[in-house]
Write a protein that holds these residues in place. Structure first.
Motif, PDB file in Angstrom:
ATOM      1  N   ILE A  43       0.843  -1.204   0.000  1.00  0.00           N
ATOM      2  CA  ILE A  43       0.000   0.000   0.000  1.00  0.00           C
ATOM      3  C   ILE A  43       0.873   1.247   0.000  1.00  0.00           C
ATOM      4  N   ALA A  44       1.909   1.242   0.859  1.00  0.00           N
ATOM      5  CA  ALA A  44       2.782   2.413   0.960  1.00  0.00           C
ATOM      6  C   ALA A  44       3.565   2.651  -0.330  1.00  0.00           C
ATOM      7  N   GLN A  45       3.876   1.584  -1.067  1.00  0.00           N
ATOM      8  CA  GLN A  45       4.616   1.731  -2.323  1.00  0.00           C
ATOM      9  C   GLN A  45       3.715   2.197  -3.471  1.00  0.00           C
ATOM     10  N   CYS A  46       2.430   1.910  -3.370  1.00  0.00           N
ATOM     11  CA  CYS A  46       1.505   2.233  -4.472  1.00  0.00           C
ATOM     12  C   CYS A  46       0.744   3.539  -4.265  1.00  0.00           C
ATOM     13  N   PHE A  47       0.626   3.979  -3.033  1.00  0.00           N
ATOM     14  CA  PHE A  47      -0.168   5.174  -2.731  1.00  0.00           C
ATOM     15  C   PHE A  47       0.611   6.092  -1.802  1.00  0.00           C
ATOM     16  N   ASP A  48       0.334   7.361  -1.874  1.00  0.00           N
ATOM     17  CA  ASP A  48       0.938   8.325  -0.965  1.00  0.00           C
ATOM     18  C   ASP A  48       0.157   8.276   0.349  1.00  0.00           C
ATOM     19  N   VAL A  49       0.722   7.617   1.342  1.00  0.00           N
ATOM     20  CA  VAL A  49       0.018   7.460   2.621  1.00  0.00           C
ATOM     21  C   VAL A  49       0.645   8.319   3.718  1.00  0.00           C
ATOM     22  N   ARG A  50       1.484   9.272   3.302  1.00  0.00           N
ATOM     23  CA  ARG A  50       2.053  10.173   4.307  1.00  0.00           C
ATOM     24  C   ARG A  50       0.922  10.906   5.028  1.00  0.00           C
ATOM     25  N   GLU A  51       1.052  10.986   6.335  1.00  0.00           N
ATOM     26  CA  GLU A  51       0.077  11.665   7.187  1.00  0.00           C
ATOM     27  C   GLU A  51      -1.319  11.065   7.035  1.00  0.00           C
ATOM     28  N   ARG A  52      -1.370   9.760   6.809  1.00  0.00           N
ATOM     29  CA  ARG A  52      -2.634   9.044   6.695  1.00  0.00           C
ATOM     30  C   ARG A  52      -2.615   7.843   7.641  1.00  0.00           C
ATOM     31  N   ALA A  53      -3.762   7.485   8.130  1.00  0.00           N
ATOM     32  CA  ALA A  53      -3.897   6.250   8.893  1.00  0.00           C
ATOM     33  C   ALA A  53      -4.310   5.160   7.915  1.00  0.00           C
ATOM     34  N   VAL A  54      -3.568   4.050   7.912  1.00  0.00           N
ATOM     35  CA  VAL A  54      -3.869   2.941   7.008  1.00  0.00           C
ATOM     36  C   VAL A  54      -4.522   1.839   7.834  1.00  0.00           C
ATOM     37  N   LEU A  55      -5.687   1.424   7.392  1.00  0.00           N
ATOM     38  CA  LEU A  55      -6.454   0.400   8.092  1.00  0.00           C
ATOM     39  C   LEU A  55      -6.312  -0.925   7.367  1.00  0.00           C
ATOM     40  N   SER A  56      -5.893  -1.952   8.097  1.00  0.00           N
ATOM     41  CA  SER A  56      -5.807  -3.289   7.534  1.00  0.00           C
ATOM     42  C   SER A  56      -7.086  -4.033   7.881  1.00  0.00           C
ATOM     43  N   LYS A  57      -7.875  -4.350   6.877  1.00  0.00           N
ATOM     44  CA  LYS A  57      -9.159  -5.031   7.086  1.00  0.00           C
ATOM     45  C   LYS A  57      -8.947  -6.541   7.110  1.00  0.00           C
ATOM     46  N   THR A  58      -8.206  -7.020   8.087  1.00  0.00           N
ATOM     47  CA  THR A  58      -7.925  -8.444   8.190  1.00  0.00           C
ATOM     48  C   THR A  58      -8.970  -9.140   9.057  1.00  0.00           C
ATOM     49  N   ASP A  59      -9.174 -10.408   8.787  1.00  0.00           N
ATOM     50  CA  ASP A  59     -10.036 -11.208   9.659  1.00  0.00           C
ATOM     51  C   ASP A  59      -9.189 -12.023  10.631  1.00  0.00           C
ATOM     52  N   ASN A  60      -7.883 -11.777  10.634  1.00  0.00           N
ATOM     53  CA  ASN A  60      -6.976 -12.502  11.497  1.00  0.00           C
ATOM     54  C   ASN A  60      -6.552 -11.583  12.638  1.00  0.00           C
ATOM     55  N   LEU A  61      -7.231 -11.712  13.770  1.00  0.00           N
ATOM     56  CA  LEU A  61      -6.955 -10.817  14.898  1.00  0.00           C
ATOM     57  C   LEU A  61      -5.530 -10.934  15.408  1.00  0.00           C
ATOM     58  N   ASN A  62      -4.976 -12.156  15.414  1.00  0.00           N
ATOM     59  CA  ASN A  62      -3.597 -12.302  15.884  1.00  0.00           C
ATOM     60  C   ASN A  62      -2.648 -11.483  15.031  1.00  0.00           C
ATOM     61  N   THR A  63      -2.777 -11.583  13.716  1.00  0.00           N
ATOM     62  CA  THR A  63      -1.904 -10.816  12.827  1.00  0.00           C
ATOM     63  C   THR A  63      -2.097  -9.323  13.038  1.00  0.00           C
ATOM     64  N   LEU A  64      -3.326  -8.883  13.205  1.00  0.00           N
ATOM     65  CA  LEU A  64      -3.588  -7.469  13.440  1.00  0.00           C
ATOM     66  C   LEU A  64      -2.863  -6.973  14.689  1.00  0.00           C
ATOM     67  N   PHE A  65      -2.961  -7.718  15.777  1.00  0.00           N
ATOM     68  CA  PHE A  65      -2.295  -7.299  17.009  1.00  0.00           C
ATOM     69  C   PHE A  65      -0.779  -7.431  16.903  1.00  0.00           C
ATOM     70  N   TRP A  66      -0.301  -8.449  16.179  1.00  0.00           N
ATOM     71  CA  TRP A  66       1.145  -8.582  15.994  1.00  0.00           C
ATOM     72  C   TRP A  66       1.682  -7.430  15.176  1.00  0.00           C
ATOM     73  N   GLN A  67       0.926  -6.961  14.177  1.00  0.00           N
ATOM     74  CA  GLN A  67       1.362  -5.805  13.387  1.00  0.00           C
ATOM     75  C   GLN A  67       1.501  -4.590  14.295  1.00  0.00           C
ATOM     76  N   ARG A  68       0.531  -4.402  15.161  1.00  0.00           N
ATOM     77  CA  ARG A  68       0.586  -3.253  16.072  1.00  0.00           C
ATOM     78  C   ARG A  68       1.744  -3.375  17.044  1.00  0.00           C
ATOM     79  N   LYS A  69       1.996  -4.590  17.509  1.00  0.00           N
ATOM     80  CA  LYS A  69       3.064  -4.847  18.474  1.00  0.00           C
ATOM     81  C   LYS A  69       4.436  -4.858  17.803  1.00  0.00           C
ATOM     82  N   GLY A  70       4.489  -5.351  16.557  1.00  0.00           N
ATOM     83  CA  GLY A  70       5.761  -5.449  15.857  1.00  0.00           C
ATOM     84  C   GLY A  70       6.445  -6.789  16.022  1.00  0.00           C
ATOM     85  N   GLY A  71       5.699  -7.814  16.428  1.00  0.00           N
ATOM     86  CA  GLY A  71       6.291  -9.140  16.580  1.00  0.00           C
ATOM     87  C   GLY A  71       5.224 -10.182  16.781  1.00  0.00           C
TER      88      GLY A  71
END
Length: 77
Positions: A43-71
């Motif tokens: 997304i960041a490579q295809c669109f200008d997302v500077r100063e934007r909040a990017v929402l990941s519409k995943t159905d995988n809650l673990n991955t969502l929280f791991w993305q936020r945590k960074g691990g």
């Protein structure tokens, strides 16, 4: 809608923890996190997302929280 499916490189597949390879160093959770982060990077490579909040519409809650945590684990690797 066109979709792109990428295969993990063989050296990553070879390190995957499985019943046949219990001493592997890459877990399914690691791959799910990496896939989620690759999605955000695409997304960041295809669109200008500077100063934007990017929402990941995943159905995988673990991955969502791991993305936020960074691990994907509770301990340092």
């Amino acid at each position: 809608i066109n979709s792109l499916v990428l295969k993990w490189p063989q050296h990553i597949i070879d390190q995957l923890v499985t019943m046949e390879n219990p001493s592997g160093t890459v877990s399914n959770s690691d791959l799910e996190l990496a896939g989620g982060l690759l999605h955000l990077e695409a997304i960041a490579q295809c669109f200008d997302v500077r100063e934007r909040a990017v929402l990941s519409k995943t159905d995988n809650l673990n991955t969502l929280f791991w993305q936020r945590k960074g691990g994907s684990s509770t301990t340092e690797k």
